[in-house]
Write a protein that holds these residues in place. Sequence first.
Motif, PDB file in Angstrom:
ATOM      1  N   PRO A 218       0.832  -1.202   0.000  1.00  0.00           N
ATOM      2  CA  PRO A 218       0.000   0.000   0.000  1.00  0.00           C
ATOM      3  C   PRO A 218       0.870   1.257   0.000  1.00  0.00           C
ATOM      4  O   PRO A 218       1.803   1.365   0.802  1.00  0.00           O
ATOM      5  CB  PRO A 218      -0.792  -0.134   1.309  1.00  0.00           C
ATOM      6  N   PRO A 219       0.640   2.186  -0.931  1.00  0.00           N
ATOM      7  CA  PRO A 219       1.504   3.362  -1.054  1.00  0.00           C
ATOM      8  C   PRO A 219       1.544   4.244   0.186  1.00  0.00           C
ATOM      9  O   PRO A 219       2.455   5.069   0.320  1.00  0.00           O
ATOM     10  CB  PRO A 219       0.905   4.122  -2.250  1.00  0.00           C
ATOM     11  N   SER A 220       0.593   4.060   1.084  1.00  0.00           N
ATOM     12  CA  SER A 220       0.602   4.826   2.333  1.00  0.00           C
ATOM     13  C   SER A 220       1.670   4.321   3.296  1.00  0.00           C
ATOM     14  O   SER A 220       2.048   5.017   4.247  1.00  0.00           O
ATOM     15  CB  SER A 220      -0.768   4.749   3.011  1.00  0.00           C
ATOM     16  N   GLU A 221       2.178   3.109   3.054  1.00  0.00           N
ATOM     17  CA  GLU A 221       3.195   2.551   3.935  1.00  0.00           C
ATOM     18  C   GLU A 221       4.576   3.122   3.618  1.00  0.00           C
ATOM     19  O   GLU A 221       4.885   3.456   2.471  1.00  0.00           O
ATOM     20  CB  GLU A 221       3.236   1.020   3.804  1.00  0.00           C
ATOM     21  N   GLU A 222       5.394   3.202   4.644  1.00  0.00           N
ATOM     22  CA  GLU A 222       6.748   3.731   4.481  1.00  0.00           C
ATOM     23  C   GLU A 222       7.564   2.833   3.553  1.00  0.00           C
ATOM     24  O   GLU A 222       7.438   1.609   3.575  1.00  0.00           O
ATOM     25  CB  GLU A 222       7.431   3.821   5.856  1.00  0.00           C
ATOM     26  N   ASN A 223       8.384   3.462   2.709  1.00  0.00           N
ATOM     27  CA  ASN A 223       9.282   2.763   1.785  1.00  0.00           C
ATOM     28  C   ASN A 223       8.559   1.966   0.699  1.00  0.00           C
ATOM     29  O   ASN A 223       9.128   1.035   0.123  1.00  0.00           O
ATOM     30  CB  ASN A 223      10.240   1.832   2.542  1.00  0.00           C
ATOM     31  N   ALA A 224       7.308   2.336   0.419  1.00  0.00           N
ATOM     32  CA  ALA A 224       6.600   1.694  -0.686  1.00  0.00           C
ATOM     33  C   ALA A 224       7.314   2.011  -1.997  1.00  0.00           C
ATOM     34  O   ALA A 224       7.741   3.137  -2.230  1.00  0.00           O
ATOM     35  CB  ALA A 224       5.157   2.178  -0.743  1.00  0.00           C
ATOM     36  N   VAL A 225       7.446   1.002  -2.851  1.00  0.00           N
ATOM     37  CA  VAL A 225       8.203   1.144  -4.100  1.00  0.00           C
ATOM     38  C   VAL A 225       7.255   1.052  -5.300  1.00  0.00           C
ATOM     39  O   VAL A 225       6.455   0.115  -5.406  1.00  0.00           O
ATOM     40  CB  VAL A 225       9.294   0.057  -4.204  1.00  0.00           C
ATOM     41  N   LEU A 226       7.361   2.019  -6.205  1.00  0.00           N
ATOM     42  CA  LEU A 226       6.561   2.001  -7.432  1.00  0.00           C
ATOM     43  C   LEU A 226       7.085   0.923  -8.376  1.00  0.00           C
ATOM     44  O   LEU A 226       8.286   0.860  -8.672  1.00  0.00           O
ATOM     45  CB  LEU A 226       6.635   3.365  -8.127  1.00  0.00           C
ATOM     46  N   LEU A 227       6.195   0.061  -8.847  1.00  0.00           N
ATOM     47  CA  LEU A 227       6.567  -0.967  -9.818  1.00  0.00           C
ATOM     48  C   LEU A 227       6.474  -0.343 -11.205  1.00  0.00           C
ATOM     49  O   LEU A 227       5.387  -0.039 -11.684  1.00  0.00           O
ATOM     50  CB  LEU A 227       5.634  -2.177  -9.701  1.00  0.00           C
ATOM     51  N   GLN A 228       7.603  -0.143 -11.847  1.00  0.00           N
ATOM     52  CA  GLN A 228       7.640   0.573 -13.117  1.00  0.00           C
ATOM     53  C   GLN A 228       7.209  -0.283 -14.303  1.00  0.00           C
ATOM     54  O   GLN A 228       6.607   0.221 -15.249  1.00  0.00           O
ATOM     55  CB  GLN A 228       9.048   1.125 -13.351  1.00  0.00           C
ATOM     56  N   GLU A 229       7.535  -1.567 -14.256  1.00  0.00           N
ATOM     57  CA  GLU A 229       7.177  -2.437 -15.375  1.00  0.00           C
ATOM     58  C   GLU A 229       6.878  -3.850 -14.882  1.00  0.00           C
ATOM     59  O   GLU A 229       7.650  -4.429 -14.122  1.00  0.00           O
ATOM     60  CB  GLU A 229       8.306  -2.482 -16.405  1.00  0.00           C
ATOM     61  N   ILE A 230       5.733  -4.368 -15.327  1.00  0.00           N
ATOM     62  CA  ILE A 230       5.328  -5.731 -15.024  1.00  0.00           C
ATOM     63  C   ILE A 230       5.196  -6.475 -16.348  1.00  0.00           C
ATOM     64  O   ILE A 230       4.566  -5.976 -17.289  1.00  0.00           O
ATOM     65  CB  ILE A 230       3.986  -5.765 -14.273  1.00  0.00           C
ATOM     66  N   VAL A 231       5.832  -7.647 -16.446  1.00  0.00           N
ATOM     67  CA  VAL A 231       5.724  -8.446 -17.669  1.00  0.00           C
ATOM     68  C   VAL A 231       4.846  -9.661 -17.393  1.00  0.00           C
ATOM     69  O   VAL A 231       4.898 -10.256 -16.319  1.00  0.00           O
ATOM     70  CB  VAL A 231       7.102  -8.888 -18.204  1.00  0.00           C
TER      71      VAL A 231
END
Length: 312
Positions: A218-231
């Motif tokens: 969940p983006p509200s959590e600390e250190n959440a990482v955006l997934l730039q590409e999913i194959v």
Amino acid sequence: MESSSRKHHVRCIVKLGGAAITFKDKLEALNRESLSKTSLQLHEAMGGGVSFNMDWSKNLEVPDRIDMELPQKRAFVVVHGAGSFGHFQASISGVNKGGLDNSLLVNAGFVATRLSVTKLNHKVIRALASQGIPAVGMPPFAAGWSTHKRIVDCDNVSGVREAVDAGFVPVLHGDAVRDSHQGCCILSGDVIVRRLAEELQPSYVVFLTNVPGVFDRPPSEENAVLLQEIVVYEDGTWSIARPRLEAPVKTEMASHDTTGGMATKIAEAASISRLGMDVYIVEAGTEHALQALKGNIEQNWIGTIVRKADST
């Protein structure tokens, strides 16, 4: 006499996330700023040009120069989520669990849910029409969409195609529909997008959300990482191409969300990408959203791309 065989290739199917155009924690609260920005960007992505306000149904003040030739725009189809319109009513009454034929609560909840989601649909259509987009509402229940054990077994894609060929922008939405096994259920807008993509074969699909894309938690959590590409692979499994992560991905869902939240979005995006079209998940109203809607992603783009794995 005009030919009825005129066909328009659908360039893009756009999903307006309920969390992007409403405030999901407040009953029937529209995010007017986000919807307005998105409508403006859709107009630009469809070809821009002179914009006539098509929302003159109340005052009958026809805009000047309305008699000019109909501009040719890129064909888009729009599907929006319910957000704070419909989810609360459906959750309280248990519409998604069925029982329409033997429960007054479910029966009344079905009515209340549809009153709410169609109210939002009307607001979305007005916002699009105000930017000169010839939007027409096509609520799934009224158009004959239905399910069996929550899986779509009847749709109205042919009607959507006919509307596109007539020069309109169909606007569908998540809806309460009949289910031949359990009486009724909630048909998610994400599921509708996938069925439309299967049949209409757009060049690409865009999911507009209230966050920059898909995160590893969940983006509200600390250190959440955006997934730039999913194959996504032929067998339906998927992996994260960028960035490389060690921990598994977690998703969350609001207590009143009856459609599966981000987990459903990822699953449907993966199914769509297997068809050979890229899926962009991006924050609504941003410059990155406009790039995605145009199908022209630049190097500094922020969002999540879901694409089919290279078969080579």
